[in-house]
Design an enzyme around this catalytic site. Structure first.
Site, mmCIF file in Angstrom:
data_model
loop_
_atom_site.group_PDB
_atom_site.id
_atom_site.type_symbol
_atom_site.label_atom_id
_atom_site.label_comp_id
_atom_site.label_asym_id
_atom_site.label_seq_id
_atom_site.Cartn_x
_atom_site.Cartn_y
_atom_site.Cartn_z
ATOM 1 C CG HIS A 155 -0.245 0.187 2.526
ATOM 2 N ND1 HIS A 155 0.313 -0.847 3.243
ATOM 3 C CD2 HIS A 155 0.034 1.320 3.240
ATOM 4 C CE1 HIS A 155 0.877 -0.375 4.343
ATOM 5 N NE2 HIS A 155 0.723 0.924 4.373
ATOM 6 C CG HIS A 189 2.562 7.285 10.472
ATOM 7 N ND1 HIS A 189 3.650 7.814 9.843
ATOM 8 C CD2 HIS A 189 2.284 6.142 9.801
ATOM 9 C CE1 HIS A 189 4.004 7.042 8.831
ATOM 10 N NE2 HIS A 189 3.198 6.005 8.788
#
Ligand SMILES: O=C(O)/C=C/c1cccc(O)c1O
Ligand code: FE2
EC number: 1.13.11.16
Length: 313
Positions: free
Chosen positions: A115, A179
């Site tokens: 991804h 993140h």
């Protein structure tokens, strides 16, 4: 020569663990606008700088940089399956140019991408095959990492190559910003986890489902006191985007890997793809950049940002 850049966060939780409808609409709108810009630009080549998340690259042989002459999507989470339309000959030429520029880069003639590469291609072009593409994977998830100045040098070499092509080229950087998803670390990993990190290619459907369920469960609590992972860091993200927009790329050479991990999360190093993208653009000419969007989105485990830029001279 005409060169455009887009750098944006990716997150496999988009569509799986969404924030409120207003935020989803905002992001949908910015992605639709970005995609329309790409369509209007009609690139003859896309160079995508992307990370891998232990889907194509493992510690049995973990290269800092890889250029692919052929690539297939592993179709993790909700991403599209199938081959990317890699321009094989041009990728080989680019690899030689990079090596001639004193940058060591690995070459894959059959790379599996996840991804981290495919989500952005799909979001900005609608498919994995709409335009010829050259994927360059930058290790951003599996420590140890080389210094940030090496990323700038890789980007500069790519930019010098692109500048000679006389083509419309779209440069993409995908990942970040702040993140820390629940990606395991090799150091101190139990044997089963270590085996996966060293040679976990082509997992069973059950193993892939378990991994994805873990990420989803983390998305449900991310940013709450229940979650032990480093929270998103808006201040860090905005300062980084300003630095890129203002063209202060030399400052990136002083980035400290451990400091970034502590302040903004271990996977923040996916910004290495943005650094490479902007360094490539800067090597091709002066640029003008703008921030299209930013919002910290806990549900997606992402300081979610979008930046665009064009070469102006
Ligand atoms: O590799 C995974 O399974 C999850 C990756 C992830 C999760 C959340 C945000 C991201 O940018 C990711 O890459
Ligand atoms: Fe990622």
């Amino acid at each position: 020569m005409s060169i455009k850049l887009k750098c944006l966060s990716h997150t496999p939780l988009r569509g799986l663990n969404d924030p409120g409808a207003d935020v989803v609409r905002e992001v949908d709108a910015i992605l639709a606008r970005s995609r329309a810009e790409v369509e209007a630009f009609d690139p003859e080549l896309i160079v995508v700088f992307a990370p891998d998340h232990y889907n194509g690259l493992f510690y049995d042989l973990m290269p800092p940089f890889v250029i692919a002459t052929a690539a297939d999507s592993v179709a993790d989470y909700q991403t599209l399956p199938g081959p990317l339309s890699v321009d094989k000959e041009l990728a080989m030429e680019m690899a030689k140019f990079i090596l001639d520029s004193d940058i060591d880069i690995a070459i894959s003639h059959r790379l599996q991408v996840d991804h981290g590469c495919t989500q952005t291609l799909e979001e900005l072009t609608g498919s994995l095959t709409r335009y010829p593409v050259i994927p360059i994977i930058i290790n951003s998830v599996a420590p140890p990492f080389g210094p940030y100045r090496r990323i700038r040098k890789l980007g500069e070499a790519v930019g010098q190559f692109i500048a000679r092509l006389n083509k419309r080229v779209l440069i993409l950087g995908t990942g970040g910003l702040s993140h820390e998803p629940p990606v395991p670390l090799l150091a101190d990993a139990p044997e089963e986890v270590a085996n996966f990190l060293i040679a976990g290619r082509n997992p069973t459907p059950e193993a892939r489902a378990a991994r994805q369920a873990r990420t989803l469960a983390t998305g449900k609590i991310f940013g709450t006191p229940e979650c032990p992972l480093t929270p998103l860091n808006t201040e860090w993200d905005l300062a980084f985007m300003d630095l890129l927009i203002e063209g202060r790329l030399a400052e990136i050479d002083n980035f400290k890997i451990e400091e970034i991990s502590r302040a903004a999360g271990r996977s923040t190093h996916e910004i290495r793809t943005w650094v490479a993208a902007f360094s490539a653009l800067a090597a091709a000419g002066s640029y003008q950049a703008r921030q299209d969007y930013y919002r910290p989105i806990n549900e997606w485990i992402a300081g979610y940002g979008v930046i665009s830029a064009d070469v102006t001279a």
